[in-house]
Design a protein around this motif. Sequence first.
Motif, PDB file in Angstrom:
ATOM      1  N   ALA A 179       0.760  -1.106  -0.078  1.00  0.00           N
ATOM      2  CA  ALA A 179       0.025  -0.108  -0.104  1.00  0.00           C
ATOM      3  C   ALA A 179       0.450   1.164  -0.156  1.00  0.00           C
ATOM      4  N   THR A 180       0.001   2.536  -0.151  1.00  0.00           N
ATOM      5  CA  THR A 180       0.648   3.479  -0.291  1.00  0.00           C
ATOM      6  C   THR A 180       2.068   3.742   1.009  1.00  0.00           C
ATOM      7  N   ARG A 181       3.132   4.477   1.102  1.00  0.00           N
ATOM      8  CA  ARG A 181       3.240   4.210   2.570  1.00  0.00           C
ATOM      9  C   ARG A 181       3.710   6.182   2.280  1.00  0.00           C
ATOM     10  N   THR A 182       4.026   6.245   4.431  1.00  0.00           N
ATOM     11  CA  THR A 182       3.819   7.096   4.738  1.00  0.00           C
ATOM     12  C   THR A 182       5.636   8.142   5.036  1.00  0.00           C
ATOM     13  N   ILE A 183       5.824   8.992   4.997  1.00  0.00           N
ATOM     14  CA  ILE A 183       6.873   9.446   5.159  1.00  0.00           C
ATOM     15  C   ILE A 183       7.140   9.309   6.772  1.00  0.00           C
ATOM     16  N   GLU A 184       7.947   8.728   7.677  1.00  0.00           N
ATOM     17  CA  GLU A 184       7.759   8.330   8.264  1.00  0.00           C
ATOM     18  C   GLU A 184       8.734   9.210   9.581  1.00  0.00           C
ATOM     19  N   THR A 185       9.595  10.191   8.582  1.00  0.00           N
ATOM     20  CA  THR A 185      10.597  11.026   9.470  1.00  0.00           C
ATOM     21  C   THR A 185       9.193  12.278   9.654  1.00  0.00           C
ATOM     22  N   LEU A 186       8.588  12.582   9.164  1.00  0.00           N
ATOM     23  CA  LEU A 186       7.715  13.849   9.452  1.00  0.00           C
ATOM     24  C   LEU A 186       6.444  13.358  10.428  1.00  0.00           C
ATOM     25  N   PRO A 187       5.831  14.219  10.644  1.00  0.00           N
ATOM     26  CA  PRO A 187       4.746  14.302  11.819  1.00  0.00           C
ATOM     27  C   PRO A 187       3.475  14.460  11.002  1.00  0.00           C
ATOM     28  N   GLN A 188       2.409  13.489  11.144  1.00  0.00           N
ATOM     29  CA  GLN A 188       1.517  13.323  10.563  1.00  0.00           C
ATOM     30  C   GLN A 188       0.342  14.071  11.315  1.00  0.00           C
ATOM     31  N   GLY A 189      -0.219  13.928  10.350  1.00  0.00           N
ATOM     32  CA  GLY A 189      -2.023  15.176  10.756  1.00  0.00           C
ATOM     33  C   GLY A 189      -2.083  15.991  11.712  1.00  0.00           C
ATOM     34  N   LEU A 190      -0.978  17.074  10.854  1.00  0.00           N
ATOM     35  CA  LEU A 190      -1.242  18.754  11.884  1.00  0.00           C
ATOM     36  C   LEU A 190      -2.283  19.200  10.942  1.00  0.00           C
ATOM     37  N   CYS A 191      -3.198  20.166  11.686  1.00  0.00           N
ATOM     38  CA  CYS A 191      -4.720  20.232  11.145  1.00  0.00           C
ATOM     39  C   CYS A 191      -4.315  22.308  10.964  1.00  0.00           C
ATOM     40  N   VAL A 192      -5.021  22.073   9.722  1.00  0.00           N
ATOM     41  CA  VAL A 192      -4.691  23.617   9.460  1.00  0.00           C
ATOM     42  C   VAL A 192      -6.536  24.034   9.376  1.00  0.00           C
ATOM     43  N   ASP A 193      -6.698  24.608   9.827  1.00  0.00           N
ATOM     44  CA  ASP A 193      -8.512  25.451   9.877  1.00  0.00           C
ATOM     45  C   ASP A 193      -9.024  24.223   9.373  1.00  0.00           C
ATOM     46  N   ASP A 194      -8.378  22.830  10.867  1.00  0.00           N
ATOM     47  CA  ASP A 194      -9.645  21.720  10.637  1.00  0.00           C
ATOM     48  C   ASP A 194      -9.290  21.049   9.587  1.00  0.00           C
ATOM     49  N   ARG A 195      -8.196  21.222   8.588  1.00  0.00           N
ATOM     50  CA  ARG A 195      -7.971  19.855   7.923  1.00  0.00           C
ATOM     51  C   ARG A 195      -7.265  19.456   8.286  1.00  0.00           C
ATOM     52  N   PRO A 196      -6.227  17.873   7.649  1.00  0.00           N
ATOM     53  CA  PRO A 196      -5.616  17.410   8.072  1.00  0.00           C
ATOM     54  C   PRO A 196      -4.970  17.611   6.792  1.00  0.00           C
ATOM     55  N   VAL A 197      -3.038  17.484   6.922  1.00  0.00           N
ATOM     56  CA  VAL A 197      -2.169  16.833   6.809  1.00  0.00           C
ATOM     57  C   VAL A 197      -1.390  15.775   6.862  1.00  0.00           C
ATOM     58  N   THR A 198      -1.451  14.984   5.924  1.00  0.00           N
ATOM     59  CA  THR A 198      -0.521  13.663   6.297  1.00  0.00           C
ATOM     60  C   THR A 198       0.500  14.043   5.064  1.00  0.00           C
ATOM     61  N   TRP A 199       1.668  12.888   5.440  1.00  0.00           N
ATOM     62  CA  TRP A 199       2.952  13.354   4.014  1.00  0.00           C
ATOM     63  C   TRP A 199       3.098  11.174   3.787  1.00  0.00           C
ATOM     64  N   TRP A 200       3.107  11.678   2.540  1.00  0.00           N
ATOM     65  CA  TRP A 200       3.560  10.244   1.661  1.00  0.00           C
ATOM     66  C   TRP A 200       4.807  10.221   0.936  1.00  0.00           C
ATOM     67  N   LYS A 201       5.023   8.928   0.264  1.00  0.00           N
ATOM     68  CA  LYS A 201       6.261   8.954  -0.091  1.00  0.00           C
ATOM     69  C   LYS A 201       5.514   9.067  -2.029  1.00  0.00           C
ATOM     70  N   LEU A 202       6.305  10.115  -3.202  1.00  0.00           N
ATOM     71  CA  LEU A 202       5.722   9.814  -4.185  1.00  0.00           C
ATOM     72  C   LEU A 202       6.204   8.370  -4.549  1.00  0.00           C
ATOM     73  N   LEU A 203       5.568   7.627  -5.592  1.00  0.00           N
ATOM     74  CA  LEU A 203       5.984   6.599  -6.409  1.00  0.00           C
ATOM     75  C   LEU A 203       6.354   7.301  -7.167  1.00  0.00           C
ATOM     76  N   PRO A 204       6.979   6.078  -7.605  1.00  0.00           N
ATOM     77  CA  PRO A 204       8.026   6.347  -9.104  1.00  0.00           C
ATOM     78  C   PRO A 204       6.972   5.697 -10.668  1.00  0.00           C
ATOM     79  N   SER A 205       7.391   6.209 -11.496  1.00  0.00           N
ATOM     80  CA  SER A 205       6.875   5.237 -12.728  1.00  0.00           C
ATOM     81  C   SER A 205       5.884   4.502 -12.794  1.00  0.00           C
ATOM     82  N   HIS A 206       4.402   4.528 -13.058  1.00  0.00           N
ATOM     83  CA  HIS A 206       3.484   3.939 -12.402  1.00  0.00           C
ATOM     84  C   HIS A 206       2.258   3.539 -13.202  1.00  0.00           C
TER      85      HIS A 206
END
Length: 296
Positions: A74-101
Amino acid sequence: MVTSTPESALRALSHAAEAVGLDAKRASLIRDGNNVMYALPGGIVARIGSPGGSRSAEREVAVSRWLNAEGVSATRTIETLPQGLCVDDRPVTWWKLLPSHRPATPAELGGLLRRLHQLAPPQHLKLPSHDPFADIGCRVRDAIWLDSDDRIWLTDHEESLRQSYAALPSPTGHDVIHGDAWQGNVAVLDDGHAVLLDLEAVSLGRHAWDLVQIAVDYTDFDRLTKDAYDGFVNAYGGFDLTHTSEFRLLADIQELRWLAFSLSKASSDARVAQECQHRLACLRGQLPRPWTWTAI
């Protein structure tokens, strides 16, 4: 209450990136849907959830980690970045960009769903029960440009489907499902490796729900050849949803969901509003199958 607009997504991206030490000035839009996704330098994808979606975003991160640990790619998160920070009640999560697919073939999707459906539900992660009617009612109510006749018909149609769905025999078990299974939600890398995407709807429900999108592509829209659909059925293990008594009901619910999603995008786009009217005419029986619906 913050509304889900392009401006609010960009504001959430900018503030969240600054908070974790990233530069969002060169971010490029990947997708604008229920979640908004941007690519950032360094192979990072920012996923901006809907307002009030913090719990869903946290669960999506946990589901990604669980699936990969269980051997379902499955798509993978970036473990070195904090996940779920909210701005204006909108959560932001960080993921690894997939290579060519590329998107999956029906057979590749069927094979991956078969592996997913064989998993036992996680003990450490409380997955919600799947609700195929989620967001339909509010999207119909919020579509203020609908005339009263169409609104009444849609409301009555949803209620009829709800009653029929509630009367279905209980499944043998509420098992893990993806919740939005179609070819575009599986990325196949250049080496043939298939990766499951968009994990926010992963839940406990009927396996049949993950099969219905491909089934109606074949039966109601003529988007798939018989060979392609047979490839999906065979890869899944030989089970053909279209031969079951529940197929038509699940198909009608799925098609109502697709219409409801388009309603949510129509107020600011005349082209989408026209597409909504076309979809509504199809559901009301004014146009014969197979239908042709334009992607939103």
